[in-house]
Design a protein around this motif. Structure first.
Motif, PDB file in Angstrom:
ATOM      1  N   TYR A 191       0.842  -1.189   0.000  1.00 35.40           N
ATOM      2  CA  TYR A 191       0.000   0.000   0.000  1.00 35.40           C
ATOM      3  C   TYR A 191       0.877   1.238   0.000  1.00 35.40           C
ATOM      4  O   TYR A 191       1.818   1.352   0.792  1.00 35.40           O
ATOM      5  CB  TYR A 191      -0.907   0.016   1.227  1.00 35.40           C
ATOM      6  CG  TYR A 191      -1.852   1.199   1.262  1.00 35.40           C
ATOM      7  CD1 TYR A 191      -2.968   1.231   0.433  1.00 35.40           C
ATOM      8  CD2 TYR A 191      -1.626   2.278   2.099  1.00 35.40           C
ATOM      9  CE1 TYR A 191      -3.837   2.314   0.446  1.00 35.40           C
ATOM     10  CE2 TYR A 191      -2.494   3.358   2.133  1.00 35.40           C
ATOM     11  CZ  TYR A 191      -3.595   3.378   1.295  1.00 35.40           C
ATOM     12  OH  TYR A 191      -4.455   4.451   1.299  1.00 35.40           O
ATOM     13  N   THR A 224       0.022  -2.493   5.436  1.00 32.37           N
ATOM     14  CA  THR A 224      -1.377  -2.330   5.830  1.00 32.37           C
ATOM     15  C   THR A 224      -1.758  -0.856   5.753  1.00 32.37           C
ATOM     16  O   THR A 224      -0.924   0.040   5.915  1.00 32.37           O
ATOM     17  CB  THR A 224      -1.640  -2.832   7.265  1.00 32.37           C
ATOM     18  OG1 THR A 224      -1.102  -1.890   8.212  1.00 32.37           O
ATOM     19  CG2 THR A 224      -1.018  -4.204   7.498  1.00 32.37           C
ATOM     20  N   VAL A 225      -3.038  -0.608   5.549  1.00 28.96           N
ATOM     21  CA  VAL A 225      -3.536   0.768   5.491  1.00 28.96           C
ATOM     22  C   VAL A 225      -3.403   1.431   6.856  1.00 28.96           C
ATOM     23  O   VAL A 225      -3.068   2.620   6.961  1.00 28.96           O
ATOM     24  CB  VAL A 225      -4.996   0.785   5.001  1.00 28.96           C
ATOM     25  CG1 VAL A 225      -5.518   2.216   4.942  1.00 28.96           C
ATOM     26  CG2 VAL A 225      -5.112   0.121   3.627  1.00 28.96           C
ATOM     27  N   VAL A 435      -3.650   0.580  -4.037  1.00 32.85           N
ATOM     28  CA  VAL A 435      -4.129  -0.485  -3.158  1.00 32.85           C
ATOM     29  C   VAL A 435      -3.924  -1.821  -3.867  1.00 32.85           C
ATOM     30  O   VAL A 435      -4.292  -1.952  -5.041  1.00 32.85           O
ATOM     31  CB  VAL A 435      -5.634  -0.293  -2.851  1.00 32.85           C
ATOM     32  CG1 VAL A 435      -6.123  -1.357  -1.887  1.00 32.85           C
ATOM     33  CG2 VAL A 435      -5.899   1.099  -2.311  1.00 32.85           C
ATOM     34  N   SER A 463      -9.605   2.755   1.263  1.00 36.85           N
ATOM     35  CA  SER A 463      -8.542   1.753   1.111  1.00 36.85           C
ATOM     36  C   SER A 463      -8.665   0.673   2.181  1.00 36.85           C
ATOM     37  O   SER A 463      -8.492  -0.527   1.907  1.00 36.85           O
ATOM     38  CB  SER A 463      -7.174   2.433   1.208  1.00 36.85           C
ATOM     39  OG  SER A 463      -7.007   3.438   0.228  1.00 36.85           O
ATOM     40  N   ALA A 464      -8.955   1.098   3.415  1.00 38.96           N
ATOM     41  CA  ALA A 464      -9.106   0.135   4.498  1.00 38.96           C
ATOM     42  C   ALA A 464     -10.308  -0.782   4.280  1.00 38.96           C
ATOM     43  O   ALA A 464     -10.274  -1.970   4.632  1.00 38.96           O
ATOM     44  CB  ALA A 464      -9.236   0.870   5.836  1.00 38.96           C
ATOM     45  N   GLU A 467      -9.209  -3.432   1.999  1.00 39.62           N
ATOM     46  CA  GLU A 467      -8.364  -4.376   2.731  1.00 39.62           C
ATOM     47  C   GLU A 467      -9.192  -5.342   3.567  1.00 39.62           C
ATOM     48  O   GLU A 467      -8.871  -6.539   3.647  1.00 39.62           O
ATOM     49  CB  GLU A 467      -7.384  -3.599   3.610  1.00 39.62           C
ATOM     50  CG  GLU A 467      -6.378  -4.458   4.344  1.00 39.62           C
ATOM     51  CD  GLU A 467      -5.421  -3.623   5.173  1.00 39.62           C
ATOM     52  OE1 GLU A 467      -4.323  -4.118   5.474  1.00 39.62           O
ATOM     53  OE2 GLU A 467      -5.772  -2.472   5.534  1.00 39.62           O
ATOM     54  N   ARG A 468     -10.255  -4.852   4.198  1.00 41.85           N
ATOM     55  CA  ARG A 468     -11.101  -5.726   5.015  1.00 41.85           C
ATOM     56  C   ARG A 468     -11.823  -6.762   4.167  1.00 41.85           C
ATOM     57  O   ARG A 468     -11.979  -7.920   4.572  1.00 41.85           O
ATOM     58  CB  ARG A 468     -12.120  -4.896   5.799  1.00 41.85           C
ATOM     59  CG  ARG A 468     -11.521  -4.149   6.986  1.00 41.85           C
ATOM     60  CD  ARG A 468     -12.598  -3.572   7.887  1.00 41.85           C
ATOM     61  NE  ARG A 468     -13.333  -2.479   7.249  1.00 41.85           N
ATOM     62  CZ  ARG A 468     -12.981  -1.208   7.310  1.00 41.85           C
ATOM     63  NH1 ARG A 468     -11.876  -0.850   7.955  1.00 41.85           N
ATOM     64  NH2 ARG A 468     -13.717  -0.273   6.728  1.00 41.85           N
ATOM     65  N   PRO A 471      -8.437  -8.934   1.750  1.00 39.80           N
ATOM     66  CA  PRO A 471      -7.093  -8.854   2.346  1.00 39.80           C
ATOM     67  C   PRO A 471      -6.041  -9.462   1.419  1.00 39.80           C
ATOM     68  O   PRO A 471      -6.266 -10.500   0.809  1.00 39.80           O
ATOM     69  CB  PRO A 471      -7.234  -9.641   3.651  1.00 39.80           C
ATOM     70  CG  PRO A 471      -8.425 -10.518   3.445  1.00 39.80           C
ATOM     71  CD  PRO A 471      -9.358  -9.768   2.547  1.00 39.80           C
ATOM     72  N   TRP A 472      -4.924  -8.767   1.347  1.00 38.40           N
ATOM     73  CA  TRP A 472      -3.871  -9.168   0.412  1.00 38.40           C
ATOM     74  C   TRP A 472      -2.637  -9.756   1.110  1.00 38.40           C
ATOM     75  O   TRP A 472      -1.680 -10.153   0.443  1.00 38.40           O
ATOM     76  CB  TRP A 472      -3.434  -7.967  -0.427  1.00 38.40           C
ATOM     77  CG  TRP A 472      -3.027  -6.756   0.389  1.00 38.40           C
ATOM     78  CD1 TRP A 472      -1.854  -6.560   1.051  1.00 38.40           C
ATOM     79  CD2 TRP A 472      -3.812  -5.586   0.617  1.00 38.40           C
ATOM     80  NE1 TRP A 472      -1.861  -5.334   1.680  1.00 38.40           N
ATOM     81  CE2 TRP A 472      -3.054  -4.710   1.435  1.00 38.40           C
ATOM     82  CE3 TRP A 472      -5.106  -5.175   0.220  1.00 38.40           C
ATOM     83  CZ2 TRP A 472      -3.521  -3.469   1.855  1.00 38.40           C
ATOM     84  CZ3 TRP A 472      -5.567  -3.943   0.638  1.00 38.40           C
ATOM     85  CH2 TRP A 472      -4.785  -3.092   1.445  1.00 38.40           C
ATOM     86  N   HIS A 473      -2.640  -9.851   2.422  1.00 42.93           N
ATOM     87  CA  HIS A 473      -1.414 -10.119   3.154  1.00 42.93           C
ATOM     88  C   HIS A 473      -0.866 -11.526   2.918  1.00 42.93           C
ATOM     89  O   HIS A 473       0.336 -11.765   3.073  1.00 42.93           O
ATOM     90  CB  HIS A 473      -1.620  -9.843   4.634  1.00 42.93           C
ATOM     91  CG  HIS A 473      -2.281  -8.506   4.856  1.00 42.93           C
ATOM     92  ND1 HIS A 473      -3.591  -8.376   5.245  1.00 42.93           N
ATOM     93  CD2 HIS A 473      -1.819  -7.248   4.680  1.00 42.93           C
ATOM     94  CE1 HIS A 473      -3.911  -7.088   5.326  1.00 42.93           C
ATOM     95  NE2 HIS A 473      -2.849  -6.382   4.993  1.00 42.93           N
TER      96      HIS A 473
END
Length: 478
Positions: A191, A224-225, A435, A463-464, A467-468, A471-473
């Motif tokens: 990000y 993370t955002v 993102v 953006s958050a 992510e929720r 999720p890309w982690h």
């Protein structure tokens, strides 16, 4: 020690340090060990500051023992782009001319990060003087995306993004004069936020007005955002030596928790003027569904630009060449001879781009201003009707080193920057983030999320929400 600190976000590290469940010394040691074990894979770092990091971590631990107030980034490792100064550490700017240059003082936002408790673990790679959309130089060599070491990490904050994606550091700010935060964020699947112009200060000298041509921004890159928002809270705000600096407009960390069901989103995959590879377009279109899942309204709408992508790029080049040529005036003032004895110490790319290029005339510069005005007005018209404008960040996935694309979806493009959709926001000054949107054949794709000027909080909130819902982690090869 339990959880490996290199698997934690910056926000998690800061929380655990404050709670007393994680030692700043253990955190620094874990990251330094990982940098030395894996750093050669991407070549993200130019300099690793082992001694400084361990001293700072020990000081952070002592502050906890003494019951002193702790900053929001207390004990959090951070890497600084090698264009920005850390006192007592060399700043090469990716150039042989500065290979042995050691900074006397911290850059303003670096000072703010350190005052907030951050621990500097090193300097990340950048193209020479930050002039490039890929990261390669004669001091440290080339930097690769962790997703495929044979492919580029993007530029000019390529070292920062690669270090983040390979879990070598949890936080790594960058700078952006034409996409230099968002391009590597897209190519490394992290990000990256280019804030509103002036929100994070630039204290350029000898030309304190240089960041205006085109708009140049400092901003956070993170995995993370929440981490990016936390860093922005620390970095943002007026500086007395930056004539364009502006006050922070919000509590950016709190924006991460906001609902977005009242937002309207304009989706324009290529901003109406850029060709985009079909697989990238499809991936971004799929990612846009996250806004709808979070309750926002999404319409497919193109900004009403009166110029095509080639006109916008030429306007950008006109302004950037003025900036770049003034850089070489500064080199001469410092005793270098870039047009003579020191010419061979510069990358041929810079010689072609700056020294052998015709200087723009005042009439050409003002014509570029007219294109810039059209870009600004078209974006303002869009933001009069919508809260956000979403597109692809880049028209392609990371390509192999030295194989810049000459066509995108069958359309000829300028190989160095014709595949980049970021420059309109450097002409206009609006906040824009990249993102992570997903993968194409195992390579990352970025989605660009932009908002009205000074409304960085809404860009972070949106953006958050992505992510929720997406999720890309788990995508990181590390």
């Amino acid at each position: 020690m339990g959880t490996d600190p290199t698997r934690l976000s910056a926000s998690s590290i800061a929380r655990r340090v404050r709670e007393g469940t994680l030692s700043p010394v253990d955190v620094a040691d874990a990251y330094l060990e990982r940098i030395h074990d894996r750093g050669d894979r991407t070549n993200a770092f130019v300099t690793v500051t082992d001694e400084l990091a361990r001293e700072s971590a020990a000081d952070a631990a002592a502050a906890i023992e003494a019951g002193e107030p702790l900053g929001p980034l207390h004990g959090v490792p951070v890497a600084i782009k090698d264009l920005d100064d850390v006192a007592g550490v060399r700043t090469t700017s990716g150039s042989l001319l500065y290979e042995d240059h050691v900074a006397d003082a911290d850059s303003p936002f670096v000072e703010r990060l350190r005052e907030a408790g951050a621990v500097v673990v090193g300097k990340t790679n950048t193209p020479e003087f930050g002039l490039g959309t890929t990261t390669d130089n004669r001091v440290a060599g080339r930097t690769s995306t962790p997703f495929d070491p044979e492919r580029v990490s993007g530029g000019s904050s390529g070292g920062a993004a690669a270090a983040l994606a390979d879990h070598l550091v949890p936080l790594a700010p960058g700078s952006d004069a034409g996409g230099s935060i968002r391009i590597p964020a897209s190519f490394c699947g992290v990000y990256g936020l280019k804030p509103t112009y002036g929100l994070v200060p630039n204290v350029d000298r000898p030309n304190g007005f240089a960041s205006h041509t085109p708009f140049t921004h400092n901003g956070p890159l993170a995995r993370t955002v929440e981490d990016a928002a936390l860093a922005l809270d620390v970095m943002a705000g007026v500086h007395p030596r930056d004539p364009f600096s502006v006050p922070a407009a919000d509590d950016y960390r709190s924006a991460v928790d906001r609902r977005i069901d009242d937002l309207s989103v304009a989706f324009s995959p290529g901003l109406g003027i850029y060709p985009v590879e079909p697989a990238v377009r499809e991936t971004v279109a799929d990612a846009v569904s996250a806004f709808e899942a979070a309750g926002a309204t999404v319409d497919t709408v193109d900004p009403a630009f009166d110029h095509d992508h080639e006109d916008v790029l030429e306007a950008y080049y006109t302004m950037a060449r003025v900036r770049w040529q003034s850089l070489f005036d500064s080199l001469e003032a410092e005793g270098f001879d870039p047009y003579g004895d020191d010419r061979d110490r510069l990358r041929p790319y810079l010689v072609d781009l700056i020294m052998d290029a015709d200087a723009p005339t005042t009439r050409e510069y003002k014509r570029a201003d007219a294109v810039r005005t059209d870009v600004f007005d078209a974006l303002q018209d869009c933001f009069a009707d919508y809260d956000l404008l979403v597109s692809a960040t880049l028209a392609t996935t990371p390509f192999r080193h030295g194989e810049e694309p000459e066509t995108i979806d069958g359309v000829e493009v300028e190989p160095l920057r014709g595949w980049v959709l970021t420059q309109p926001y450097n002409l206009s000054g609006h906040p824009a983030a990249s993102v992570p949107a997903g993968l194409v054949d195992g390579l990352p794709v970025g989605m660009q999320v932009a908002g009205p000027r000074f409304d960085d909080a809404t860009v972070l909130a949106a953006s958050a929400a992505v992510e929720r819902h997406r999720p890309w982690h788990d995508d990181y090869p590390a």
